[in-house]
Design an enzyme around this catalytic site. Sequence first.
Site, PDB file in Angstrom:
ATOM      1  N   ARG A  47      88.137  64.467 -23.060  1.00  0.00           N
ATOM      2  CA  ARG A  47      86.775  64.673 -23.603  1.00  0.00           C
ATOM      3  C   ARG A  47      86.105  63.318 -23.856  1.00  0.00           C
ATOM      4  O   ARG A  47      84.898  63.187 -23.712  1.00  0.00           O
ATOM      5  CB  ARG A  47      86.820  65.516 -24.883  1.00  0.00           C
ATOM      6  CG  ARG A  47      85.487  65.587 -25.617  1.00  0.00           C
ATOM      7  CD  ARG A  47      85.394  66.776 -26.573  1.00  0.00           C
ATOM      8  NE  ARG A  47      86.497  66.860 -27.503  1.00  0.00           N
ATOM      9  CZ  ARG A  47      86.639  66.117 -28.615  1.00  0.00           C
ATOM     10  NH1 ARG A  47      85.721  65.234 -28.949  1.00  0.00           N
ATOM     11  NH2 ARG A  47      87.690  66.265 -29.408  1.00  0.00           N
ATOM     12  N   TYR A  99      60.106  72.420 -16.212  1.00  0.00           N
ATOM     13  CA  TYR A  99      61.092  73.471 -15.940  1.00  0.00           C
ATOM     14  C   TYR A  99      61.169  74.382 -17.164  1.00  0.00           C
ATOM     15  O   TYR A  99      61.318  73.890 -18.293  1.00  0.00           O
ATOM     16  CB  TYR A  99      62.451  72.814 -15.646  1.00  0.00           C
ATOM     17  CG  TYR A  99      63.611  73.776 -15.678  1.00  0.00           C
ATOM     18  CD1 TYR A  99      63.647  74.890 -14.851  1.00  0.00           C
ATOM     19  CD2 TYR A  99      64.676  73.573 -16.551  1.00  0.00           C
ATOM     20  CE1 TYR A  99      64.705  75.774 -14.893  1.00  0.00           C
ATOM     21  CE2 TYR A  99      65.748  74.443 -16.592  1.00  0.00           C
ATOM     22  CZ  TYR A  99      65.756  75.545 -15.763  1.00  0.00           C
ATOM     23  OH  TYR A  99      66.806  76.420 -15.806  1.00  0.00           O
ATOM     24  N   ASP A 171      62.674  63.594 -15.845  1.00  0.00           N
ATOM     25  CA  ASP A 171      63.552  64.497 -15.111  1.00  0.00           C
ATOM     26  C   ASP A 171      63.319  64.197 -13.630  1.00  0.00           C
ATOM     27  O   ASP A 171      62.285  64.561 -13.060  1.00  0.00           O
ATOM     28  CB  ASP A 171      63.205  65.957 -15.453  1.00  0.00           C
ATOM     29  CG  ASP A 171      64.142  66.946 -14.777  1.00  0.00           C
ATOM     30  OD1 ASP A 171      64.710  66.597 -13.729  1.00  0.00           O
ATOM     31  OD2 ASP A 171      64.285  68.076 -15.292  1.00  0.00           O
ATOM     32  N   LYS A 196      71.698  70.092  -8.463  1.00  0.00           N
ATOM     33  CA  LYS A 196      70.754  70.286  -7.347  1.00  0.00           C
ATOM     34  C   LYS A 196      71.064  69.315  -6.199  1.00  0.00           C
ATOM     35  O   LYS A 196      72.076  69.444  -5.549  1.00  0.00           O
ATOM     36  CB  LYS A 196      69.327  70.144  -7.853  1.00  0.00           C
ATOM     37  CG  LYS A 196      69.052  70.886  -9.181  1.00  0.00           C
ATOM     38  CD  LYS A 196      69.225  72.379  -9.086  1.00  0.00           C
ATOM     39  CE  LYS A 196      69.011  73.013 -10.460  1.00  0.00           C
ATOM     40  NZ  LYS A 196      69.224  74.441 -10.492  1.00  0.00           N
TER      41      LYS A 196
HETATM   42  C1  PLP Z   1      63.782  70.174 -12.725  1.00  0.00           C
HETATM   43  C2  PLP Z   1      64.982  70.804 -13.365  1.00  0.00           C
HETATM   44  N1  PLP Z   1      65.486  70.262 -14.482  1.00  0.00           N
HETATM   45  C3  PLP Z   1      66.563  70.813 -15.103  1.00  0.00           C
HETATM   46  C4  PLP Z   1      67.168  71.954 -14.624  1.00  0.00           C
HETATM   47  C5  PLP Z   1      68.358  72.541 -15.357  1.00  0.00           C
HETATM   48  O1  PLP Z   1      69.548  72.279 -14.685  1.00  0.00           O
HETATM   49  P1  PLP Z   1      70.876  73.162 -14.927  1.00  0.00           P
HETATM   50  O2  PLP Z   1      70.628  74.508 -14.341  1.00  0.00           O
HETATM   51  O3  PLP Z   1      71.968  72.381 -14.256  1.00  0.00           O
HETATM   52  O4  PLP Z   1      71.077  73.257 -16.403  1.00  0.00           O
HETATM   53  C6  PLP Z   1      66.655  72.550 -13.469  1.00  0.00           C
HETATM   54  C7  PLP Z   1      67.248  73.802 -12.959  1.00  0.00           C
HETATM   55  O5  PLP Z   1      66.696  74.495 -12.136  1.00  0.00           O
HETATM   56  C8  PLP Z   1      65.547  71.957 -12.813  1.00  0.00           C
HETATM   57  O6  PLP Z   1      65.014  72.475 -11.697  1.00  0.00           O
END
Ligand code: PLP
Length: 373
Positions: A47, A99, A171, A196
Amino acid sequence: MHIETLAVHAGHEVDPATGAVTPPINLSTTFQREADGSYRAGFLYSRYANPNRVALERCLAELEGGAIAATFASGSAATMTLIQTLTAGAHVILPDDAYFGTIKLARDVFGPWGLEMSLVDMTDLGAVQRAMRPNTRLIWLETPSNPLLRVCDIGAIADIAHAGGATCAVDNTWGTPVLQRPLELGADISMHATTKYLGGHSDVLGGALIFKSEGDVSQRVLAIQLSGGAVPSPFECWLTMRGIRTLPLRVHSQSASAAKLAECLEQHPRVERVHYPGLTSHAGHAVARKQMSGFGGMFSVQAGTNREQSIAIASRLKLFTQATSLGGTESLVEHRASVEGPGTRAPENLLRVSVGLEHVDDLIEDFTQALGD
Ligand SMILES: Cc1ncc(COP(=O)(O)O)c(C=O)c1O
């Protein structure tokens, strides 16, 4: 060094114990303590740190041009950890089209803890400036945004954040370090849902925060990562590293195909609007040109005149699987309003498309047949 070279070499070394060229997966949760109380390679408990996680974190820091990175069990866990560094009464500014999971997290999970939040149209710099308060600690950007692909000016907003004593985090999941370099543009933190494009094969969840420099915020993030333990497993780190080796190749191909498909769809009589920053018709095209070296593999298309027609078009597609998520080798499509539910900002006829690695002519042919004459 070029990103193609970094993607192959950053965080990789031949295993000193065996000579293995591909790194082993270290599943051990615990590490032997020497007679003198030290640890041979500095690892104590998984961890806290693990060889696969350390390799991934080094690789991500190099890819984004950052000083240090911290990885998490999902993109959302990375976002959550950054918000957890704030104290009750702090104010954050988020894009009104971020998001939906990010907005939900800040509002529903951290609202009751005393987090103040403003949702702002980040394409309007005046609105960002007006939203600043004496207690603003974080401006969160998402560009291009999910699912409307709005583009905001990272450098200009980072300046607003810094003038007010706030941190600027981006992000960069959709931009990827291949096409967009938030830390070089002035941001303090680049965040990824490594689920992604970085993982790239729709088979591993993960998240990361990459810091331009080490300091108070990065130290608090690392402390929460260690104490809270929302970390990726060694196998997940290994899979993500494997994905990263081909990241530049995949992203360049997906971006080129998305551009061609978006241009084609924009001309189609059944298409109301295509949201893609590479199109000259896109409101954020000039800013995207300035801060991105390519426009990415994601676009949204408003097709059909209502929800039912739009869903029917998605159902007729043969090469695009109807599924959520993005950034994998296979093309995906989803009716975004259905996924986000009540309160969504996605128009009822909007389909979000993640372009995969299929030949672009096949994708164009498939979309054309699904739209009908
Ligand atoms: C732009 C963006 N940020 C964050 C996330 C969240 O990622 P996670 O599903 O791995 O928690 C997503 C998920 O679709 C996303 O498209």
